[in-house]
Design a protein around this motif. Structure first.
Motif, PDB file in Angstrom:
ATOM      1  N   GLY A 257       0.776  -1.230   0.000  1.00 54.88           N
ATOM      2  CA  GLY A 257       0.000   0.000   0.000  1.00 54.88           C
ATOM      3  C   GLY A 257       0.806   1.278   0.000  1.00 54.88           C
ATOM      4  O   GLY A 257       0.365   2.302   0.534  1.00 54.88           O
ATOM      5  N   VAL A 258       1.983   1.240  -0.645  1.00 53.35           N
ATOM      6  CA  VAL A 258       2.842   2.432  -0.639  1.00 53.35           C
ATOM      7  C   VAL A 258       3.025   3.040  -2.027  1.00 53.35           C
ATOM      8  O   VAL A 258       3.772   4.013  -2.172  1.00 53.35           O
ATOM      9  N   GLY A 259       2.353   2.475  -3.047  1.00 53.55           N
ATOM     10  CA  GLY A 259       2.654   2.935  -4.394  1.00 53.55           C
ATOM     11  C   GLY A 259       1.458   3.119  -5.304  1.00 53.55           C
ATOM     12  O   GLY A 259       0.358   2.618  -5.039  1.00 53.55           O
ATOM     13  N   LEU A 260       1.703   3.839  -6.389  1.00 56.36           N
ATOM     14  CA  LEU A 260       0.757   3.994  -7.487  1.00 56.36           C
ATOM     15  C   LEU A 260       1.394   3.413  -8.741  1.00 56.36           C
ATOM     16  O   LEU A 260       2.595   3.570  -8.967  1.00 56.36           O
ATOM     17  N   ARG A 261       0.595   2.777  -9.552  1.00 55.52           N
ATOM     18  CA  ARG A 261       1.125   2.089 -10.730  1.00 55.52           C
ATOM     19  C   ARG A 261       1.135   2.993 -11.954  1.00 55.52           C
ATOM     20  O   ARG A 261       0.136   3.643 -12.266  1.00 55.52           O
ATOM     21  N   LEU A 262       2.286   3.012 -12.637  1.00 60.85           N
ATOM     22  CA  LEU A 262       2.400   3.688 -13.918  1.00 60.85           C
ATOM     23  C   LEU A 262       2.261   2.697 -15.065  1.00 60.85           C
ATOM     24  O   LEU A 262       1.531   2.941 -16.021  1.00 60.85           O
ATOM     25  N   THR A 263       3.006   1.573 -14.995  1.00 60.50           N
ATOM     26  CA  THR A 263       2.899   0.529 -16.029  1.00 60.50           C
ATOM     27  C   THR A 263       2.976  -0.841 -15.373  1.00 60.50           C
ATOM     28  O   THR A 263       3.273  -0.970 -14.183  1.00 60.50           O
ATOM     29  N   ARG A 264       2.761  -1.890 -16.190  1.00 63.39           N
ATOM     30  CA  ARG A 264       2.844  -3.264 -15.720  1.00 63.39           C
ATOM     31  C   ARG A 264       4.132  -3.950 -16.189  1.00 63.39           C
ATOM     32  O   ARG A 264       4.345  -5.111 -15.870  1.00 63.39           O
ATOM     33  N   GLY A 265       4.947  -3.263 -16.977  1.00 60.67           N
ATOM     34  CA  GLY A 265       6.180  -3.878 -17.470  1.00 60.67           C
ATOM     35  C   GLY A 265       6.298  -3.756 -18.973  1.00 60.67           C
ATOM     36  O   GLY A 265       5.391  -3.250 -19.651  1.00 60.67           O
ATOM     37  N   VAL A 266       7.425  -4.236 -19.509  1.00 59.84           N
ATOM     38  CA  VAL A 266       7.677  -4.058 -20.940  1.00 59.84           C
ATOM     39  C   VAL A 266       6.683  -4.819 -21.806  1.00 59.84           C
ATOM     40  O   VAL A 266       6.442  -4.435 -22.962  1.00 59.84           O
ATOM     41  N   THR A 267       6.113  -5.916 -21.277  1.00 56.61           N
ATOM     42  CA  THR A 267       5.156  -6.675 -22.083  1.00 56.61           C
ATOM     43  C   THR A 267       3.915  -5.851 -22.402  1.00 56.61           C
ATOM     44  O   THR A 267       3.234  -6.106 -23.389  1.00 56.61           O
ATOM     45  N   GLU A 268       3.620  -4.858 -21.565  1.00 56.19           N
ATOM     46  CA  GLU A 268       2.447  -4.019 -21.802  1.00 56.19           C
ATOM     47  C   GLU A 268       2.665  -3.073 -22.978  1.00 56.19           C
ATOM     48  O   GLU A 268       1.699  -2.649 -23.629  1.00 56.19           O
ATOM     49  N   MET A 269       3.927  -2.739 -23.246  1.00 56.16           N
ATOM     50  CA  MET A 269       4.266  -1.882 -24.384  1.00 56.16           C
ATOM     51  C   MET A 269       3.448  -0.589 -24.364  1.00 56.16           C
ATOM     52  O   MET A 269       2.857  -0.174 -25.356  1.00 56.16           O
ATOM     53  N   ARG A 270       3.430   0.074 -23.183  1.00 57.94           N
ATOM     54  CA  ARG A 270       2.590   1.259 -23.044  1.00 57.94           C
ATOM     55  C   ARG A 270       3.433   2.467 -22.657  1.00 57.94           C
ATOM     56  O   ARG A 270       4.310   2.376 -21.795  1.00 57.94           O
ATOM     57  N   LEU A 271       3.159   3.571 -23.301  1.00 57.50           N
ATOM     58  CA  LEU A 271       3.826   4.828 -22.994  1.00 57.50           C
ATOM     59  C   LEU A 271       3.019   5.583 -21.934  1.00 57.50           C
ATOM     60  O   LEU A 271       1.814   5.762 -22.071  1.00 57.50           O
ATOM     61  N   VAL A 272       3.674   6.008 -20.874  1.00 57.99           N
ATOM     62  CA  VAL A 272       3.027   6.845 -19.861  1.00 57.99           C
ATOM     63  C   VAL A 272       3.150   8.289 -20.325  1.00 57.99           C
ATOM     64  O   VAL A 272       4.248   8.857 -20.349  1.00 57.99           O
ATOM     65  N   VAL A 273       2.052   8.887 -20.713  1.00 56.49           N
ATOM     66  CA  VAL A 273       2.094  10.242 -21.279  1.00 56.49           C
ATOM     67  C   VAL A 273       2.205  11.280 -20.165  1.00 56.49           C
ATOM     68  O   VAL A 273       1.948  10.998 -18.993  1.00 56.49           O
ATOM     69  N   ARG A 274       2.576  12.487 -20.547  1.00 55.76           N
ATOM     70  CA  ARG A 274       2.912  13.539 -19.576  1.00 55.76           C
ATOM     71  C   ARG A 274       1.779  13.882 -18.623  1.00 55.76           C
ATOM     72  O   ARG A 274       2.009  14.074 -17.418  1.00 55.76           O
ATOM     73  N   ASP A 275       0.553  13.966 -19.131  1.00 52.57           N
ATOM     74  CA  ASP A 275      -0.571  14.322 -18.259  1.00 52.57           C
ATOM     75  C   ASP A 275      -0.836  13.232 -17.217  1.00 52.57           C
ATOM     76  O   ASP A 275      -1.136  13.533 -16.056  1.00 52.57           O
ATOM     77  N   GLU A 276      -0.725  11.986 -17.628  1.00 54.71           N
ATOM     78  CA  GLU A 276      -0.924  10.871 -16.705  1.00 54.71           C
ATOM     79  C   GLU A 276       0.179  10.864 -15.644  1.00 54.71           C
ATOM     80  O   GLU A 276      -0.081  10.632 -14.453  1.00 54.71           O
ATOM     81  N   PHE A 277       1.401  11.099 -16.080  1.00 56.83           N
ATOM     82  CA  PHE A 277       2.528  11.105 -15.152  1.00 56.83           C
ATOM     83  C   PHE A 277       2.374  12.242 -14.142  1.00 56.83           C
ATOM     84  O   PHE A 277       2.574  12.052 -12.931  1.00 56.83           O
TER      85      PHE A 277
END
Length: 491
Positions: A404-424
């Motif tokens: 319970g100490v974190g927020l998720r940005l991605t699930r790993g390289v298999t997700e192949m997802r870019l975290v865009v600036r507004d989301e970050f």
């Protein structure tokens, strides 16, 4: 031999040549040395030279507490810029070929010099270390450099106790004793049929052929953090949670002495001293992870727009990675540094342990390597998780869902997802201000207190360390006779 002339108890630590392995190995070495043992830490010459060039190793042997630490490096037979180093299948074979022979000769030499090794503490990436120890009749422990939960996953995979993702069923979930349900992309990627770096997974799995042998597995974790996983694995093999190792060290080194950093750290503490409490975003992705240039740009814009001050570790790209993998050094957007001004501190490498314990740090954007994960938890710092591969994807799940100490940005390289600036930017705000931030920090401080409790005299981890030292000293009396007999049979 009289007690006065008997050499100090000698413990040999073998470690894989990388920052993520050297950190816990050196911390364990310091801990054991502080209790009067003579410690030798062994890794490859190439990595050893990087420690020397960074000024991380001073005059040897180095006094630590009432004991000493020395280093031993073996030549892996390849030039520093040999591109074969980036082929892990080839490199792991080369390490075994050269390391096994070097370790055998070193143990013979130490016995002949009246400095017999009392026990060997091996590494999960170098399973042949315990084979050599067995040839000499030496007790062999393993320093497991990942979480106990990940250890449990590898163990059950090796036993085939449940179905894991396969080529015919790559997306199956996994339910293991004492662990939450794991999605297919939440197991260490080395075990996934489509994961990269299979050689590492195979090397780790080789350790489990010896689990039935009564050798001890030391872990840089603590009972309060992974109680269910530890209790479960203790019914199978001797697991000793002795961490967080950096918290259990009761002494401080002189500046620059035995830091274990493969790069010279930049001075950033004075900059942090000027920032308000809980205000700074710390960003670091360890010694190996290299994000895409596009992801770096999006993060930079998100940081700029957020208004928060930040300390960003942007390590140089090694030449062999650039040549072999076709990677390019990261470049910040045009005008970025001018826009952020004094809010930004960009460094090549940082003293992370000191950074995370600094009161100005508000959150940590991390790749979720186990060292970074346990350091954040033990320092009471919330995290934004950006895992890539290996155990990072598993650690990310636990940091967010179990601890319970974190927020998720991605699930790993298999997700192949870019975290865009507004989301970050939004995730940064959620982690630093508002009700969610309060919840994250409250949980983080709870784990910090639990880590400190485990590390004090009489705490769970400190008690296991004392038991380990007592066992090593008890066995050391027979080390000389055992090795002389073993040498005769090996020669």
């Amino acid at each position: 031999m009289s007690a006065e002339s008997q050499p100090p108890c000698h413990v040999f630590l073998l470690t894989f040549p990388s920052q993520g392995h050297m950190n816990p190995t050196l911390r364990l070495g310091k801990k054991l040395a502080s209790k009067g043992l003579y410690i030798t830490i062994s890794t490859t010459l190439d990595f050893g030279l990087s420690l020397i060039n960074a000024g991380s190793i001073g005059q040897l042997p180095s006094p630590v507490g009432s004991g000493f630490i020395n280093f031993h490096f073996w030549n892996d037979g390849w030039e520093k810029d040999d591109l074969r180093r980036r082929d892990l299948d080839l490199f792991m074979l080369q390490l075994e070929l050269t390391g096994k022979a070097a370790l055998t000769q070193t143990l013979k030499d130490r016995a002949g010099e009246n400095r017999p090794v009392s026990c060997l503490i091996g590494n999960p990436f170098l399973p042949w270390g315990c084979d050599v120890a067995n040839d000499f009749g030496l007790p062999c422990f393993i320093l497991w450099v990942q979480s106990c939960s990940v250890f449990s996953i590898y163990y059950h995979y090796s036993c085939k106790s449940v179905d894991f993702p396969s080529e015919s069923n790559p997306c199956c979930d996994i339910q293991l004793p004492s662990l939450p349900l794991l999605k297919h992309d939440e197991i260490p990627s080395f075990l996934h049929p489509y994961g990269e770096y299979k050689a590492i997974g195979l090397s780790i799995l080789q350790q489990f052929r010896n689990v039935s042998v009564p050798f001890c597995i030391l872990m840089d974790t603590f009972e309060e953090l992974e109680k269910d996983a530890i209790d479960h694995m203790m019914t199978i093999c001797p697991v000793k949670p002795i961490g967080p190792l950096f918290k259990t060290l009761k002494f401080s080194d002189e500046k620059g002495a035995l830091s274990g950093d493969f790069m010279k750290t930049d001075d950033c503490i004075e900059w942090l001293d000027l920032k308000p409490p809980n205000s700074v975003v710390y960003i670091s992705f360890g010694s190996i992870v290299h994000l895409s240039q596009k992801q770096i740009e999006e993060m930079a814009h998100g940081l700029c727009n957020s208004g928060f001050p930040f300390l960003w570790v942007m390590k140089p790209l090694p030449k062999d990675m650039a040549d072999c993998l076709g990677l390019k050094p990261h470049v910040l957007p045009d005008g970025f540094l001018e826009k952020v001004g004094e809010r930004a501190k960009i460094v090549k490498w940082s003293p992370q342990q000191k950074v995370l314990s600094h009161p100005s740090i508000a959150c940590f954007v991390t790749h979720c390597g186990w060292n970074s994960s346990v350091e954040a938890l033990s320092s009471g710092v919330p995290v934004l998780v950006l895992p890539q591969w290996g155990d990072q994807v598993t650690n990310a799940k636990f940091l967010v869902e179990q601890f319970g100490v974190g927020l998720r940005l991605t699930r790993g390289v298999t997700e192949m997802r870019l975290v865009v600036r507004d989301e970050f930017e939004k995730c940064l705000r959620d982690a630093i201000v508002g009700p969610k931030a309060e919840e994250l920090r409250e949980n983080a401080l709870k784990w910090k207190k639990a880590a400190e409790k485990a590390a004090v005299e009489g705490g769970s981890s400190e008690t296991y360390v004392d038991e380990l030292v007592s066992k090593i000293k008890k066995q050391s009396g027979n080390a000389m006779d055992v090795q002389i007999k073993s040498m005769c049979s090996i020669v």
